[in-house]
Motif scaffolding. Structure first.
Motif, PDB file in Angstrom:
ATOM      1  N   LEU A  69     -15.313  10.909  -5.886  1.00 12.75           N
ATOM      2  CA  LEU A  69     -16.768  10.752  -5.925  1.00 12.75           C
ATOM      3  C   LEU A  69     -17.176  10.335  -7.332  1.00 12.75           C
ATOM      4  CD1 LEU A  69     -19.505  11.088  -4.442  1.00 12.75           C
ATOM      5  CD2 LEU A  69     -19.531  13.440  -5.290  1.00 12.75           C
ATOM      6  N   GLU A  70     -17.819   9.172  -7.424  1.00 15.50           N
ATOM      7  CA  GLU A  70     -18.283   8.701  -8.723  1.00 15.50           C
ATOM      8  C   GLU A  70     -19.799   8.654  -8.720  1.00 15.50           C
ATOM      9  OE1 GLU A  70     -15.893   5.650 -10.822  1.00 15.50           O
ATOM     10  OE2 GLU A  70     -14.948   5.404  -8.846  1.00 15.50           O
ATOM     11  N   TYR A 110     -29.355   8.274 -22.148  1.00 15.16           N
ATOM     12  CA  TYR A 110     -27.934   8.040 -21.900  1.00 15.16           C
ATOM     13  C   TYR A 110     -27.688   7.771 -20.425  1.00 15.16           C
ATOM     14  CZ  TYR A 110     -27.173   9.617 -26.591  1.00 15.16           C
ATOM     15  OH  TYR A 110     -27.218   9.704 -27.949  1.00 15.16           O
ATOM     16  N   LEU A 111     -26.687   6.961 -20.168  1.00 16.58           N
ATOM     17  CA  LEU A 111     -26.153   6.745 -18.839  1.00 16.58           C
ATOM     18  C   LEU A 111     -24.692   7.151 -18.914  1.00 16.58           C
ATOM     19  CD1 LEU A 111     -26.397   5.529 -15.932  1.00 16.58           C
ATOM     20  CD2 LEU A 111     -25.593   3.392 -16.933  1.00 16.58           C
ATOM     21  N   VAL A 112     -24.295   8.083 -18.053  1.00 21.42           N
ATOM     22  CA  VAL A 112     -22.924   8.583 -18.062  1.00 21.42           C
ATOM     23  C   VAL A 112     -22.296   8.286 -16.704  1.00 21.42           C
ATOM     24  CG1 VAL A 112     -21.425  10.567 -18.500  1.00 21.42           C
ATOM     25  CG2 VAL A 112     -23.713  10.486 -19.536  1.00 21.42           C
ATOM     26  N   HIS A 113     -21.181   7.580 -16.714  1.00 23.68           N
ATOM     27  CA  HIS A 113     -20.415   7.311 -15.490  1.00 23.68           C
ATOM     28  C   HIS A 113     -19.381   8.419 -15.381  1.00 23.68           C
ATOM     29  CE1 HIS A 113     -17.455   4.408 -13.269  1.00 23.68           C
ATOM     30  NE2 HIS A 113     -17.832   5.401 -12.505  1.00 23.68           N
ATOM     31  N   VAL A 114     -19.414   9.159 -14.274  1.00 21.79           N
ATOM     32  CA  VAL A 114     -18.488  10.275 -14.084  1.00 21.79           C
ATOM     33  C   VAL A 114     -17.719  10.103 -12.784  1.00 21.79           C
ATOM     34  CG1 VAL A 114     -19.901  11.889 -15.430  1.00 21.79           C
ATOM     35  CG2 VAL A 114     -20.207  11.769 -12.949  1.00 21.79           C
ATOM     36  N   ILE A 144     -22.361   6.550  -6.649  1.00 24.23           N
ATOM     37  CA  ILE A 144     -21.843   5.182  -6.564  1.00 24.23           C
ATOM     38  C   ILE A 144     -21.129   5.052  -5.224  1.00 24.23           C
ATOM     39  CG2 ILE A 144     -20.234   3.492  -7.539  1.00 24.23           C
ATOM     40  CD1 ILE A 144     -20.643   4.909 -10.262  1.00 24.23           C
ATOM     41  N   PHE A 145     -21.656   4.196  -4.366  1.00 27.63           N
ATOM     42  CA  PHE A 145     -21.017   3.966  -3.073  1.00 27.63           C
ATOM     43  C   PHE A 145     -19.837   3.020  -3.214  1.00 27.63           C
ATOM     44  CE2 PHE A 145     -25.394   4.817  -1.212  1.00 27.63           C
ATOM     45  CZ  PHE A 145     -25.079   6.103  -0.832  1.00 27.63           C
TER      46      PHE A 145
END
Length: 165
Positions: A69-70, A110-114, A144-145
């Motif tokens: 899962l992102e 901030y934008l954090v991609h996890v 994020i799909f």
């Protein structure tokens, strides 16, 4: 743009090929570009030396590592002061779930991609690592799909010249 490097058509072709397959041999690159392998080696060395090529990365599939899962987390930090930002950035970058961190303009800082295991893991991450911090005023989560890689990064093409008729 003072930091840009002058690149010719051969350099651009090499960069395009390397971005599609960074493991290409110099012999294969040279053949595709139409130069001698030694010339290709020199060109790539110059691109590294001038900082155009920053390195090589190994891409992994998060789902195969148990992180299927992102999400993108939009984070607002208040007050937005340097003495709070440094420790915040260091902490977020150290989290094993963090894939990328961007400092933004606009209402979100901030934008954090996890990448996490599942929704409960995402909830734990947001509550324990983000909203529990004093400086974090708000976190919005976007799942994020699907994502796609885009084409190679190359310098902008020169636009059409404007004539003063």
């Amino acid at each position: 743009m003072a930091d840009s490097v002058v690149l010719d058509a051969v350099d651009l072709h090499i960069l395009r090929l390397l971005q599609n397959d960074a493991r290409s041999t110099y012999r294969k690159l040279a053949a595709e570009v139409g130069v001698a392998p030694s010339t290709c080696l020199d060109r790539v060395a110059r691109l590294r030396r001038t900082g155009v090529i920053l390195g090589h990365q190994l891409r992994l599939d998060p789902a195969k590592l148990g992180r299927g899962l992102e999400a993108l987390l939009l984070v607002q930090v208040r007050p937005h002061r340097r003495e709070l930002i440094g420790p915040f950035v260091d902490r977020i970058r150290a989290l094993p779930e963090s894939r990328a961190l961007f400092h933004l303009t606009g209402p979100d800082d901030y934008l954090v991609h996890v990448a996490v295991a599942d929704p409960s893991d995402l909830q734990r991450l947001v509550l324990d690592e983000f909203t529990s911090r004093r400086e974090v005023a708000r976190v919005e989560t976007r799942l994020i799909f699907q994502q796609w890689e885009c084409g190679p990064l190359l310098p902008p093409s020169p636009g059409p010249s404007l004539s003063a008729d």
